[in-house]
Scaffold this motif. Structure first.
Motif, PDB file in Angstrom:
ATOM      1  N   UNK A  20       0.807  -1.228   0.000  1.00 46.68           N
ATOM      2  CA  UNK A  20       0.000   0.000   0.000  1.00 46.68           C
ATOM      3  C   UNK A  20       0.839   1.277   0.000  1.00 46.68           C
ATOM      4  N   UNK A  21       1.927   1.285   0.754  1.00 49.73           N
ATOM      5  CA  UNK A  21       2.791   2.465   0.766  1.00 49.73           C
ATOM      6  C   UNK A  21       3.409   2.702  -0.609  1.00 49.73           C
ATOM      7  N   UNK A  22       3.838   1.638  -1.279  1.00 50.49           N
ATOM      8  CA  UNK A  22       4.397   1.776  -2.618  1.00 50.49           C
ATOM      9  C   UNK A  22       3.358   2.327  -3.588  1.00 50.49           C
ATOM     10  N   UNK A  23       2.120   1.849  -3.469  1.00 47.71           N
ATOM     11  CA  UNK A  23       1.061   2.253  -4.385  1.00 47.71           C
ATOM     12  C   UNK A  23       0.401   3.568  -3.997  1.00 47.71           C
ATOM     13  N   UNK A  24       0.689   4.065  -2.784  1.00 43.18           N
ATOM     14  CA  UNK A  24       0.079   5.307  -2.341  1.00 43.18           C
ATOM     15  C   UNK A  24      -1.386   5.163  -2.010  1.00 43.18           C
ATOM     16  N   UNK A  25      -1.776   4.007  -1.441  1.00 38.79           N
ATOM     17  CA  UNK A  25      -3.161   3.778  -1.053  1.00 38.79           C
ATOM     18  C   UNK A  25      -3.209   3.420   0.429  1.00 38.79           C
TER      19      UNK A  25
END
Length: 397
Positions: A20-25
């Motif tokens: 989620x942090x990588x995807x910005x969600x």
């Protein structure tokens, strides 16, 4: 060019926050273990060609040569020969090995002939392909890879001072490398479960103590103790102690060839592999362990886990491996004006792992933010600009 919509696989060992942090969600609170990019039938990426979402596998099937190029189509048939992933481990994966191509073909044919259902829990060979793989760290990444030299393994087991491990120490000292490693692993996986659970518990307690003592194996002891907390009583805890403990720093990679036992322990990385599901497990798992078949596949030889660092080829940082099905590289764009021309002979997937980038062709433009990816078919001339890091997964033919 196509922007990819990718599937996240929620395996129990996954991190709740890294992908989620990588995807910005926002995190969902559930483990998110792998982000799949490619055309694997288990979870193909999706593209939008104007008529709604279309599986990348379907798009390729409709025009194999247009997507893959003649060289890849002739060599591998009408399929993308690699699977690209982001892997986020917050707990250890199973200790496992992969077959070589001949073993995979023979094993798959045998199970097909015997009528073993493809989804049976005891099925070993779901396809007829091998599964070499490369993992490249995005954060500090820990794993186990390949057997230690037999005397080094003997010394590590002896240092635990557990009486029930002493026969294994004696075997490792007394026999040639391949024979010793085979006999010890066979004994571990065939031992009485109750007795082995007690041995594993004592070994774990000793590893916990030694993890607090400065020394060259301190981090390895800590890793083995952590394994035992996740898999108490599992014979794979002792089997893992026969393997090299490896810590990768961001940008470093490991190549895992057929027959090499390994396990990923924790960290975030990008992984590329031949398009296969064939896995034989050695332990650290509630899933089926086929001991006779495993012993046939494992390469019983000590291997130095060679940490790979990329070599630069015209601004492209390549991780060289002896595999045709895939090649991993990256572009590190340090200034907004940085510009890289992307080789166009083979199909490729581009993943922006940090910062942002713009991908331009003669007819199209895609902006990739962190965690976003694109498929570029063979023959499509493209230029990459921006400020960030972009990984390139392609075919090495």
């Amino acid at each position: 060019m196509d922007r990819l919509a990718n599937t996240v696989r929620p395996y129990a060992w996954g991190s709740t926050t890294a992908i989620p942090q990588l995807l910005g969600v926002e995190p969902t609170g559930e483990p998110q273990a792998e982000l799949w990019m490619g055309a694997h039938p288990g979870a193909p990426s999706r593209v939008d060609r104007g008529a709604g979402p279309l599986a990348l596998s379907e798009a390729i099937a409709a025009d194999p040569e247009g997507h893959l190029g003649k060289a890849v189509l002739d060599r591998f048939g009408p399929r993308l020969p690699f699977l690209f992933k982001v892997l986020a481990a917050d707990a250890p994966l199973s200790l496992q090995v992969h077959p070589d191509l001949a073993q995979a073909r023979a094993g798959h044919a045998d199970e097909e002939e015997r009528g073993v259902p493809i989804d049976a829990p005891h099925r070993n060979y779901k396809d007829a392909n091998h599964k070499p793989e490369l993992i490249c760290a995005l954060t500090t990444f820990e794993g186990l890879c390949g057997f230690r030299p037999e005397r080094e393994a003997a010394g590590l087991l002896a240092s635990l001072d557990v009486d029930s491990l002493k026969p294994y120490v004696d075997i490792l000292h007394a026999q040639p490398e391949a024979d010793a490693l085979r006999e010890v692993l066979t004994a571990l996986l065939s031992a009485d479960p109750v007795a082995m659970a007690e041995t594993a518990a004592q070994a774990a307690a000793a590893a916990e103590r030694l993890a607090d003592v400065d020394g060259p194996l301190q981090n390895a002891y800590a890793a083995y103790a952590s394994l035992a907390r996740h898999y108490p009583g599992d014979p794979g805890v002792i089997a893992a102690m026969l393997l090299n403990h490896v810590t990768l720093q961001p940008g470093e990679a490991l190549f895992l060839s057929a027959g090499v036992p390994h396990a990923y322990l924790r960290g975030l990385g990008v992984e590329i592999m031949a398009n296969s599901d064939n896995v034989l497990r050695c332990g650290l798992t509630p899933k089926h362990v086929d001991v006779p078949e495993l012993l046939r596949i494992v390469r019983f030889e000590a291997t130095e886990p060679g940490v790979l660092r990329p070599g630069s080829v015209e601004g492209e940082e390549r991780y060289e491996t002896p595999i045709e099905e895939f090649r991993l590289s990256r572009y590190v764009l340090t200034e907004e004006g940085d510009r890289r021309r992307i080789p166009s002979r083979t199909p490729q997937i581009l993943l922006c792992s940090e910062g942002s980038a713009v991908l331009r062709s003669a007819t199209d433009e895609l902006r990739l933010g962190q965690g976003e990816s694109a498929f570029v078919p063979a023959g499509e001339e493209a230029v990459l600009t921006g400020k960030g890091t972009v990984f390139r997964a392609t075919v090495a033919v």
